[in-house]
Design a protein around this motif. Structure first.
Motif, short mmCIF file in Angstrom:
data_model
loop_
_atom_site.label_atom_id
_atom_site.label_comp_id
_atom_site.label_asym_id
_atom_site.label_seq_id
_atom_site.Cartn_x
_atom_site.Cartn_y
_atom_site.Cartn_z
N LYS A 625 0.82 -1.22 0.00
CA LYS A 625 0.00 0.00 0.00
C LYS A 625 0.86 1.27 0.00
O LYS A 625 1.91 1.31 0.64
N ILE A 626 0.34 2.30 -0.70
CA ILE A 626 0.96 3.63 -0.64
C ILE A 626 0.22 4.43 0.43
O ILE A 626 -1.01 4.48 0.45
N LEU A 627 0.99 5.05 1.32
CA LEU A 627 0.41 5.85 2.40
C LEU A 627 0.71 7.33 2.18
O LEU A 627 1.76 7.69 1.65
N ALA A 628 -0.24 8.18 2.61
CA ALA A 628 -0.01 9.63 2.61
C ALA A 628 0.79 9.97 3.86
O ALA A 628 0.42 9.58 4.96
N LYS A 629 1.90 10.68 3.70
CA LYS A 629 2.77 11.01 4.83
C LYS A 629 3.11 12.50 4.81
O LYS A 629 2.76 13.22 3.87
N LYS A 630 3.77 12.96 5.86
CA LYS A 630 4.22 14.36 5.93
C LYS A 630 5.69 14.40 6.29
O LYS A 630 6.14 13.64 7.15
#
Length: 692
Positions: A625-630
């Motif tokens: 999975k691709i995750l949204a990160k900061k």
């Protein structure tokens, strides 16, 4: 002779400078320059609520620069935005620059065009102290509520919480809606839908059961429905009446702040803060190719529907040239502004209607273009002729059971050739030729089960509409109110919906129990009305604050006494996450910096971690999975859930489309106007189709 004009922002300064030319220097105050101190109340309650203003820490250089420029100038003009805040900024600047309050130095621009700027400069006036006092009363009122009530919440719920006069009433509205939804019990009902053809055509049309034996009939169960269907077996369907008429459909009024925010939410999917940011930029001025800096819309904080004769004439000229005379109304369209609205400014409209969206598109950001197009089309359409609809209503009888069929078609498209409100998007529904006495042929008939639905959660658009209807806040505060209640974790976004958090529910219940007025929508609306009366000189601002503070202070004392030694627990939100250290379930908690996952095994297990949402994308390197990160600086990026084992990361946004070249479910990414595949060796890319 040298003149100094002080506006609020550099972009506005640049546009105004272009129209004033030589002999004028235009400088920006960068918004407010003074405010109440952050570290203390800053209001002398015992001395008629005397505020103590201090220069804002990050504005010291700006203030010094403005003082230096003012000393050199022969004349200083204060040209803040044409509202309460702009008037207050001008008042603070006048005090800092030693300008007498009765000096005619205040100028306002309803639109940043050559005409708008010249008109403003030609009519300077003294500072309106009623407007200033209305802003001061609002600021002091909010400061008192925040500084007195927030510590109560720190003691009883959790440190760092805040309460606000408008925000607390707004949160209660969202909490109350959630309680309605949770308490809702669906009720069963049925409908009977028939498909028929007329003697004149083989095309099928729909008819709906409406009653029997001359009375309207509601169906509540399958057995009731089956009884009607049994009665209809073998029945002849006879046309007993056909009513034809022409329905006029009027265009929507030009935008106010509220309707602009609602429509941008529905049609463009914009959050309110995004809408107001783009609108501010369009008002202050944008560099247009071949024209320089141009203010494209009138002032964007208004609840008036008034339109100037010049703007109407410009719209008529465009309509006649583009569509023809028959698209002009027989008489000018005049829209009635609601009672109690402030009529200082026009409705939101293009400042120069001749500048079509396509003419300026290449000079605007995508957000600016979309909003300008919405404002421009709404305004031009509001000045166009009505649309005309041919409507048909057919009454049908079958063994004493009544059915109705309706149809419509466009006779004259009128304003709809250009713009329709999002709720009005519908296709023609044309019935075949049907006459009284016709016997219709039944093709299919069935009963359908339905259940009543709970009220929907608010979206930003519907919430703004509800705040406006309830008198909570004003056009200038809707966006900041929504941002505040989300940033303080009382409310969260669930897709496009606004949902209260556990913290929001607990805090609201506590305030309802002990500070009923603070969360009461009627009281909050009355307070807004009082502030409006201060603005037009009908009410004294000190007296208004005294009336509020007496009851508020007594209520606070009683609440602190009754809650002595008590605390309220914020419920944790359950998840399906399991702690990788001890194996116990993890829950969502809200801390100073937002929501996070924590182990229920605390204090034995102190494991916590960030909440990271999957994007739906698949990693092009390893398939996970691709995750949204900061990043550490807060910039959003996308990375593999298997980090650090898998090194994949991208600043580009994953989309739902899959790569047709790889044909194995590989996720596409987008940047600018293109979608592309990041899988090594693929190289697929395609242009994103532009919105029409």
């Amino acid at each position: 002779m040298s003149n100094l004009v002080i506006v609020e922002s550099p972009s506005k300064a640049k546009t105004v400078q272009k129209y004033l030319g030589q002999g004028f220097e235009v400088a920006a105050s960068m918004g407010h320059v003074r405010d109440l101190p952050k570290s203390k109340l800053g209001v002398d309650i015992e001395n008629d609520f005397e505020p103590v203003y201090v220069p804002m820490k990050d504005k010291e250089e700006v203030i010094a620069s403005l003082k230096k420029a003012a000393k050199k100038a022969d004349k200083v003009y204060l040209a803040g935005d044409p509202d309460r805040e702009g008037e207050a900024i001008s008042w603070h600047l006048a005090q800092l620059l030693d300008i007498p309050m009765d000096a005619p130095v205040r100028v306002t621009f309803n639109e940043i065009t050559k005409t708008g700027v010249q008109n403003g400069m030609a009519h300077p006036r003294s500072i309106d102290l009623d407007l200033v006092n209305a802003q001061q009363a609002r600021r002091i009122l909010d400061r008192i509520v925040g500084y007195k009530l927030s510590p109560f919440l720190w003691k009883k719920v959790r440190r760092g919480l805040s309460a606000g006069r408008v925000q607390s009433a707004a949160v209660k509205m969202i909490v109350d809606r959630e309680k309605e939804i949770n308490a809702f019990k669906p009720e069963e009902y049925w409908s009977i839908e028939a498909k028929m053809t007329a003697p004149s055509s083989k095309k099928q049309f729909d008819a709906t059961f409406v009653g029997m034996d001359g009375a309207k009939t509601e169906l509540h169960s399958e057995s009731e429905t089956n009884a009607v269907l049994a009665r209809l077996e073998g029945a002849q369907f006879n046309v007993t009446g056909v009513k034809k008429s022409v329905r006029r459909k009027s265009p929507a009024a030009p935008f106010t702040t509220s309707t602009m925010q609602q429509e941008a939410s529905k049609k463009l999917g914009f959050q309110t803060s995004k809408t107001m940011r783009a609108a501010q930029q369009l008002y202050e001025g944008v560099e247009i190719e071949g024209m320089g800096a141009v203010g494209l819309i009138t002032y964007m904080r208004t609840d008036s529907l008034r339109v100037s004769d010049e703007a109407r004439a410009s719209a008529y000229k465009y309509i006649e040239e583009k569509y023809g005379k028959n698209y002009l109304p027989a008489s000018p369209k005049v829209y009635k502004t609601k009672a109690g609205a402030q009529d200082a400014h026009e409705a939101i409209r293009p400042s120069t209607p001749e500048l079509t969206p396509e003419r300026v598109k290449d000079s605007l950001t995508p957000e600016q273009y979309k909003l300008y197009k919405l404002i421009w089309e709404r305004f031009i359409a509001s000045q166009m002729a009505n649309a005309l609809m041919d409507t048909v209503s057919v009454d049908i009888d079958a063994n004493g059971c009544a059915f109705k069929a309706t149809g419509y078609s466009v006779k004259f498209d009128g304003f709809t050739v250009l713009y329709e409100e999002s709720k009005d998007d519908e296709e023609n529904k044309v019935l075949p030729e049907i006459n009284p006495g016709d016997v219709l042929k039944l093709k299919n008939i069935e009963g359908k089960q339905h259940f009543t639905q709970p009220p929907a959660r608010y979206t930003e658009g519907s919430f703004i509409k509800a705040m406006e209807e309830n008198g909570i806040g004003r056009p200038s505060t809707y966006a900041s109110t929504i941002s505040t209640i989300i940033n303080r974790f009382y409310v969260e976004r669930d897709g496009k919906q606004l949902k209260p958090t556990g913290l929001g529910e607990v805090t609201t219940d506590l305030l309802k129990a002990h500070f009923k007025q603070i969360v009461d929508t009627k009281f909050t609306a009355q307070m807004e009305s009082s502030l409006d009366k201060i603005e037009i000189g009908e009410k004294d601002w000190v007296g208004t604050l005294k009336d509020f503070y007496g009851d508020f202070s007594d209520t606070l004392t009683k609440a602190e006494t009754s809650m002595e030694g008590k605390r309220v627990k914020v419920p944790d939100e359950e998840t399906d996450e399991v702690c990788e250290i001890c194996g116990k379930p993890m829950v969502i908690k809200i801390g100073r910096f937002g929501r996070f996952l924590a182990c229920t095994g605390f204090p034995e297990c102190t494991n916590t971690k960030k909440i990271i949402k999957p994007t739906g994308g698949i990693c092009p390197l390893c398939g996970k999975k691709i995750l949204a990160k900061k990043s550490k600086k807060g910039k959003k990026y996308f990375g593999c859930e298997d980090n650090p084992t898998c090194p994949f990361m991208s600043w580009d946004t994953p989309v739902s489309d899959k790569c047709p070249k790889c044909n194995d479910g590989t996720t596409l990414f987008k940047k600018g106007g293109k979608m592309f595949c990041l899988k090594e060796g693929c190289g697929y890319e395609v242009a994103i189709k532009k919105e029409k």
